[in-house]
Design a protein around this motif. Sequence first.
Motif, PDB file in Angstrom:
ATOM      1  N   ASN A  10      17.792  -0.216   9.112  1.00  0.00           N
ATOM      2  CA  ASN A  10      18.041   1.121   8.561  1.00  0.00           C
ATOM      3  C   ASN A  10      17.295   2.135   9.412  1.00  0.00           C
ATOM      4  O   ASN A  10      16.182   2.558   9.090  1.00  0.00           O
ATOM      5  CB  ASN A  10      17.579   1.172   7.098  1.00  0.00           C
ATOM      6  N   GLN A  11      17.925   2.545  10.523  1.00  0.00           N
ATOM      7  CA  GLN A  11      17.251   3.435  11.472  1.00  0.00           C
ATOM      8  C   GLN A  11      17.162   4.858  10.953  1.00  0.00           C
ATOM      9  O   GLN A  11      16.329   5.632  11.386  1.00  0.00           O
ATOM     10  CB  GLN A  11      18.003   3.410  12.804  1.00  0.00           C
ATOM     11  N   HIS A  12      18.062   5.213  10.047  1.00  0.00           N
ATOM     12  CA  HIS A  12      18.056   6.567   9.498  1.00  0.00           C
ATOM     13  C   HIS A  12      17.902   6.502   7.999  1.00  0.00           C
ATOM     14  O   HIS A  12      18.310   5.547   7.369  1.00  0.00           O
ATOM     15  CB  HIS A  12      19.368   7.279   9.832  1.00  0.00           C
ATOM     16  N   ARG A  13      17.312   7.580   7.453  1.00  0.00           N
ATOM     17  CA  ARG A  13      17.229   7.662   6.002  1.00  0.00           C
ATOM     18  C   ARG A  13      18.616   8.024   5.476  1.00  0.00           C
ATOM     19  O   ARG A  13      19.459   8.541   6.209  1.00  0.00           O
ATOM     20  CB  ARG A  13      16.220   8.742   5.617  1.00  0.00           C
ATOM     21  N   PRO A  14      18.894   7.718   4.199  1.00  0.00           N
ATOM     22  CA  PRO A  14      20.238   8.026   3.676  1.00  0.00           C
ATOM     23  C   PRO A  14      20.552   9.517   3.835  1.00  0.00           C
ATOM     24  O   PRO A  14      19.674  10.363   3.664  1.00  0.00           O
ATOM     25  CB  PRO A  14      20.128   7.647   2.201  1.00  0.00           C
ATOM     26  N   HIS A  67      23.925   5.655   2.273  1.00  0.00           N
ATOM     27  CA  HIS A  67      23.495   4.822   3.385  1.00  0.00           C
ATOM     28  C   HIS A  67      24.605   4.744   4.419  1.00  0.00           C
ATOM     29  O   HIS A  67      25.695   5.285   4.224  1.00  0.00           O
ATOM     30  CB  HIS A  67      23.138   3.411   2.892  1.00  0.00           C
ATOM     31  N   LEU A  68      24.313   4.009   5.490  1.00  0.00           N
ATOM     32  CA  LEU A  68      25.262   3.834   6.584  1.00  0.00           C
ATOM     33  C   LEU A  68      26.638   3.426   6.081  1.00  0.00           C
ATOM     34  O   LEU A  68      27.668   3.975   6.481  1.00  0.00           O
ATOM     35  CB  LEU A  68      24.694   2.772   7.531  1.00  0.00           C
ATOM     36  N   SER A 111      13.471  -2.102   5.291  1.00  0.00           N
ATOM     37  CA  SER A 111      13.546  -1.913   6.738  1.00  0.00           C
ATOM     38  C   SER A 111      14.949  -2.192   7.256  1.00  0.00           C
ATOM     39  O   SER A 111      15.369  -1.670   8.276  1.00  0.00           O
ATOM     40  CB  SER A 111      12.545  -2.822   7.438  1.00  0.00           C
ATOM     41  N   MET A 112      15.651  -3.046   6.549  1.00  0.00           N
ATOM     42  CA  MET A 112      17.028  -3.331   6.961  1.00  0.00           C
ATOM     43  C   MET A 112      17.849  -3.629   5.719  1.00  0.00           C
ATOM     44  O   MET A 112      17.326  -3.748   4.615  1.00  0.00           O
ATOM     45  CB  MET A 112      17.057  -4.524   7.908  1.00  0.00           C
ATOM     46  N   SER A 113      19.164  -3.731   5.945  1.00  0.00           N
ATOM     47  CA  SER A 113      20.046  -4.085   4.848  1.00  0.00           C
ATOM     48  C   SER A 113      20.890  -5.263   5.272  1.00  0.00           C
ATOM     49  O   SER A 113      21.188  -5.438   6.455  1.00  0.00           O
ATOM     50  CB  SER A 113      20.969  -2.914   4.482  1.00  0.00           C
ATOM     51  N   TYR A 160      21.462  -5.285   9.424  1.00  0.00           N
ATOM     52  CA  TYR A 160      21.402  -4.140  10.326  1.00  0.00           C
ATOM     53  C   TYR A 160      20.203  -3.282   9.941  1.00  0.00           C
ATOM     54  O   TYR A 160      19.974  -3.028   8.754  1.00  0.00           O
ATOM     55  CB  TYR A 160      22.715  -3.337  10.208  1.00  0.00           C
ATOM     56  N   TYR A 169      19.734  -4.257  -0.085  1.00  0.00           N
ATOM     57  CA  TYR A 169      18.852  -3.282   0.570  1.00  0.00           C
ATOM     58  C   TYR A 169      17.439  -3.867   0.623  1.00  0.00           C
ATOM     59  O   TYR A 169      16.855  -4.164  -0.413  1.00  0.00           O
ATOM     60  CB  TYR A 169      18.878  -1.979  -0.221  1.00  0.00           C
TER      61      TYR A 169
END
Lengths: 316, 381
Positions: free
Chosen positions: B350-354, B359-360, B330-332, B348, B327
């Motif tokens: 992280n466009q959305h918060r968990p 997470h995604l 800004s990205m993971s 990828y 993590y």
Amino acid sequence: MNEDLIAIQDEHKASFFVRLSRSLQSSWKSIVVAIPFFWLLFFFLVPFLIVLKISVAEALIASPPFSPLLDWSEDGIVMIRLVFDNFTYLWEDDLYVITYINSVKISTISTLICLLIGYPIAYGIVRSPPTTRNILLLLIILPFWTSFLLRVYAWMGLLADQGTINNFLIWLGLIEKPLRMMYSEFAVYVGIVYTYLPFMILPLYANMEKLDMTLHEAAADLGAKPTITFFSVTLPLTMPGIVAGSLLVFIPATGEFVIPDLLGGGNVLMIGRVLFNEFNSNNDWPVASAVAIALLLLLVIPMMIYQHIQGKENQP
Amino acid sequence: MSNNIDFSERPWLDPEAEPFIRIQGLTKNFGAFTAVDSVDLDIYKGELFSLLGGSGCGKTTLLRMLAGFETPSAGRVFIDGTDMTDVPPYERPVNMMFQSYALFPHMNVEANVAYGLKRDGVAKGEIKRRVHDMLEMVELGIFSKRKPHQLSGGQRQRVALARSLVKKPKVLLLDEPLGALDKRLREQTQFELMNIQDELGVTFVVVTHDQEEAMTLSTRIAVMDEGQFVQIGTPTEIYEYPDNRFVANFIGSANMFEGRVQKRVDKNLVVNVPALKGELIVEYSAEIADGSKVWLAIRPEKMSISTTLTDTNSVNVLSGIVHDIGYLGSMSTYRIELEDKKIIDITYPNQHRPRDGKHLAEWDDKVYLKFDPSNVVLLTR
């Protein structure tokens, strides 16, 4: 009950050993400092004070051949006798002044010759590949494995009228009669330069080894020709080595006795020989001591001035 | 044709442009070892050109031959039309900023910067003015009387830069210019360097092993390996269109698949990849024979990741299990284990918060990876 007591006693014991080891540790530091301190005290300062004392005494025909510093008069008063005649005598007699000047002249020129020969040698050693470097350093130190006196006698054999060099030159037909080399200032220069050259090379080598060679490239890159690089970068950065080497040559060379005595004979006046004559031939210990003290001042005062200037320069 | 295109930003594309530095068949041998192996290179005026490669690839030797510190075993170097091959370093219109900075320790900042001008016999007043202006530019005016050992690493680096720029060289050579600086100072200095380069119009040749540094600074990059150039191009070309597997792996990271061309469908190729027990579709316009052995490189950020498969008909979909997650805010970065144990990396945003603290994708989730045929690089060597 008993067990508690033993435990407390043990604790006492333990803390005793801890304290002992701590105090030992701190005393180790003082011991380490004390060794050179006492060494200098007993083998430098005390002898110096004795010589200083003799230099302000009067010559007597007695044993020891000088007047005591402290005198007990009949009514129990202590008298201190200081005689400065010996020093004024040194100043008034041309022989001593000329000899001092000559000593300084010979050792200055010898130091310069050592520097001129030693600098390129040290630089060459630093620049050579590591394996060769160690061999070259060994060769520099190698003469020390033979007695100094033997090496001076060897030079006598080389420089004598019927010596190796003259015989060789006559054999070649370059000269008809032997060149007079022995018992001249030339022979003294040869002897001093030969003997003290390693003392010039070694500090220079130690200094140059730390020199960053990319600085030479940087200077060249900025437009400096090799000679300019040498005078603007190499020389200033090796100055500490030059100073250290020069002092190591100049100081012992000024007081040198064996080389001027054996190679210079009676023709070369140097202070070491005058000192020797005062002690042994004239048996005038006070004047001899005064000569020694004056020599010391002559050497120490310029050094202290130099150190003072250096100390100022190093402050930011 | 060429009249319609503005070449001022890309002089290397202009067939009529005269190269400012021309290197022809340059070779340097150290005994039996060949450090630089017969390289040819043209660098144009005003470029910020980087030589990029791992240690021992010959990049520093090449730079030192440009400066004149090494004599080439073969080949020639021209700078501004003049043959410089046998010209000693002190007569070349080139200045170098050394990796160790090589500041003269016995001179203060001012004297260090003035050193080169003094060698040129510039008048005293002029030296004073130019040194002053240069020190103002690198913001070291107040330190002009300090000695190098009284400066911080970043300040020393700026003195070295000022010293090499004050002579207004035609070419400035920089050997790992930012190597000794910490991350924050590096980034700041990178942009300073670019501004100075823009302002003075000097041609920069930079040696670096740091690809990020090369990417941000350069107009063009030459990637070196074993004394030769493996690819020369703009940062975009090098990263997005690598020529070969070495460049694809050396610049950034890439997931590499070995396969054989099966057939062509319009502008796409179908490539059979044994490791995936399937096919991948690659956009590739050049001629290539069916059955050729090829390598497919996919950058980690050129893929998308999801836990559900929305369109079952889409091409280039891989499925696997999340093996590891890094993590980065800004990205993971995810390491995905494919069915046959092959591991591939993907980054990828992280466009959305968990959501619900998740997470995604989380460890051991089954995920689907998708990528467009146009994002796959096909390499033939």
